[in-house]
Design a protein around this motif. Structure first.
Motif, short mmCIF file in Angstrom:
data_model
loop_
_atom_site.label_atom_id
_atom_site.label_comp_id
_atom_site.label_asym_id
_atom_site.label_seq_id
_atom_site.Cartn_x
_atom_site.Cartn_y
_atom_site.Cartn_z
N GLN A 68 0.83 -1.21 0.00
CA GLN A 68 0.00 0.00 0.00
C GLN A 68 0.86 1.26 0.00
OE1 GLN A 68 -2.73 -0.38 3.29
NE2 GLN A 68 -4.02 -1.83 2.19
N ALA A 69 1.93 1.27 0.79
CA ALA A 69 2.81 2.45 0.88
C ALA A 69 3.51 2.72 -0.45
CB ALA A 69 3.83 2.26 1.99
N ALA A 70 3.76 1.68 -1.23
CA ALA A 70 4.45 1.82 -2.51
C ALA A 70 3.49 2.05 -3.68
CB ALA A 70 5.30 0.57 -2.79
N ASP A 71 2.20 2.24 -3.37
CA ASP A 71 1.17 2.40 -4.42
C ASP A 71 1.20 1.23 -5.40
OD1 ASP A 71 0.13 4.83 -3.44
OD2 ASP A 71 1.73 5.96 -4.43
N GLU A 72 1.24 0.03 -4.83
CA GLU A 72 1.25 -1.19 -5.62
C GLU A 72 -0.04 -1.97 -5.36
OE1 GLU A 72 5.90 -2.48 -5.95
OE2 GLU A 72 4.91 -2.88 -4.04
N ASP A 73 -0.25 -2.98 -6.20
CA ASP A 73 -1.35 -3.92 -6.06
C ASP A 73 -0.79 -5.33 -5.96
OD1 ASP A 73 -3.60 -2.22 -6.24
OD2 ASP A 73 -3.58 -2.28 -8.42
N TYR A 74 -1.63 -6.24 -5.46
CA TYR A 74 -1.33 -7.67 -5.56
C TYR A 74 -1.65 -8.06 -7.00
CZ TYR A 74 -1.28 -7.99 -0.46
OH TYR A 74 -0.98 -7.85 0.86
N ILE A 75 -0.64 -8.36 -7.79
CA ILE A 75 -0.86 -8.75 -9.18
C ILE A 75 -0.96 -10.27 -9.28
CG2 ILE A 75 -0.02 -8.60 -11.56
CD1 ILE A 75 -0.72 -5.86 -10.25
N VAL A 76 -0.06 -10.97 -8.59
CA VAL A 76 -0.05 -12.44 -8.58
C VAL A 76 -0.06 -12.91 -7.14
CG1 VAL A 76 1.34 -14.50 -9.09
CG2 VAL A 76 1.17 -12.66 -10.79
N ILE A 77 -0.94 -13.86 -6.85
CA ILE A 77 -0.93 -14.60 -5.60
C ILE A 77 -0.56 -16.02 -6.02
CG2 ILE A 77 -2.23 -15.33 -3.56
CD1 ILE A 77 -2.20 -12.25 -3.99
N TYR A 78 0.55 -16.53 -5.52
CA TYR A 78 0.97 -17.86 -5.97
C TYR A 78 1.13 -18.82 -4.80
CZ TYR A 78 5.82 -17.21 -4.44
OH TYR A 78 6.94 -17.03 -3.68
N HIS A 79 0.97 -20.09 -5.12
CA HIS A 79 1.35 -21.14 -4.19
C HIS A 79 1.57 -22.42 -4.99
CE1 HIS A 79 -2.96 -22.27 -4.26
NE2 HIS A 79 -2.60 -23.43 -3.75
N SER A 80 2.11 -23.41 -4.32
CA SER A 80 2.42 -24.66 -5.01
C SER A 80 1.50 -25.78 -4.53
CB SER A 80 3.88 -25.06 -4.77
OG SER A 80 4.15 -25.25 -3.40
N ALA A 101 -6.61 -10.17 -8.85
CA ALA A 101 -5.32 -10.86 -8.88
C ALA A 101 -5.35 -12.07 -9.80
CB ALA A 101 -4.94 -11.31 -7.47
N HIS A 102 -4.15 -12.42 -10.27
CA HIS A 102 -3.94 -13.67 -10.99
C HIS A 102 -3.50 -14.69 -9.93
CE1 HIS A 102 -3.79 -11.53 -14.90
NE2 HIS A 102 -3.19 -10.59 -14.20
N TYR A 103 -4.22 -15.80 -9.84
CA TYR A 103 -3.86 -16.86 -8.91
C TYR A 103 -3.05 -17.89 -9.67
CZ TYR A 103 -6.85 -14.80 -5.43
OH TYR A 103 -7.39 -13.92 -4.52
N VAL A 104 -1.76 -17.95 -9.37
CA VAL A 104 -0.85 -18.84 -10.08
C VAL A 104 -0.56 -20.03 -9.19
CG1 VAL A 104 1.48 -19.08 -11.03
CG2 VAL A 104 0.15 -17.00 -11.48
N LEU A 105 -0.70 -21.21 -9.79
CA LEU A 105 -0.35 -22.44 -9.09
C LEU A 105 0.80 -23.12 -9.81
CD1 LEU A 105 -3.59 -22.12 -8.42
CD2 LEU A 105 -3.08 -24.25 -7.28
N VAL A 106 1.75 -23.61 -9.02
CA VAL A 106 2.90 -24.33 -9.52
C VAL A 106 2.83 -25.74 -8.93
CG1 VAL A 106 5.41 -24.47 -9.62
CG2 VAL A 106 4.29 -22.23 -9.60
N SER A 107 2.74 -26.74 -9.78
CA SER A 107 2.75 -28.12 -9.28
C SER A 107 4.18 -28.65 -9.33
CB SER A 107 1.84 -29.02 -10.12
OG SER A 107 1.96 -30.35 -9.66
#
Length: 151
Positions: A68-80, A101-107
């Motif tokens: 928030q302080a950097a004026d950013e957003d959550y673009i990608v939320i990832y998990h495996s 957000a883009h929800y990225v999954l890595v298998s």
């Protein structure tokens, strides 16, 4: 469509491999309103589980404040996912709270190769989206095959 740099994909995959057999998790922040992932932020899986992830609350609070302080957003939320395909579980869907957000999954179930997929999750509805992996954002969406490397 998720357009993401190769170095960010490599960082997510390396984090997933490093934390295996537990699930890895984190976010990639980017400029507010730009939908461009820039800043890789690996996080601690407080659950320390091979089947579930949970952001550590103190770390999540600090990351959220910094974004928030950097004026950013959550673009990608990832998990495996360590033993299953890269598709959101019912729990993943119920915890999805960032509709933009883009929800990225890595298998990491295959030790020789990874599977990476991206989704939009809005109000419990999961929609898979294409992923375009690029060396640099200045070449994104050009249609030139030499600038695109698909996972």
């Amino acid at each position: 469509m998720l357009v993401i740099r190769r170095d960010l994909v490599d960082a997510m995959v390396a984090h997933a491999r490093r934390d295996h057999p537990d699930e890895a998790c984190g976010v990639i922040a980017g400029p507010e309103g730009a939908d461009q992932p820039e800043r890789f932020i690996p996080m601690i899986n407080a659950a320390r589980s091979p089947t579930f992830y949970e952001f550590e609350s103190g770390e999540y609070f600090r990351v959220n404040r910094d974004i928030q302080a950097a004026d950013e957003d959550y673009i990608v939320i990832y998990h495996s996912h360590t033993a299953t395909e890269a598709y959101p579980s019912r729990t993943d869907i119920s915890y999805a709270q960032w509709p933009d957000a883009h929800y990225v999954l890595v298998s990491t179930r295959d030790p020789e190769q990874h599977e990476l997929r991206s989704y939009r999750i809005v109000d419990g509805v999961v929609t898979e989206e294409p992923v375009e992996v690029v060396g640099s954002y200045m070449f994104a969406h050009t249609g030139r095959d030499d600038t695109v490397d698909r996972p």
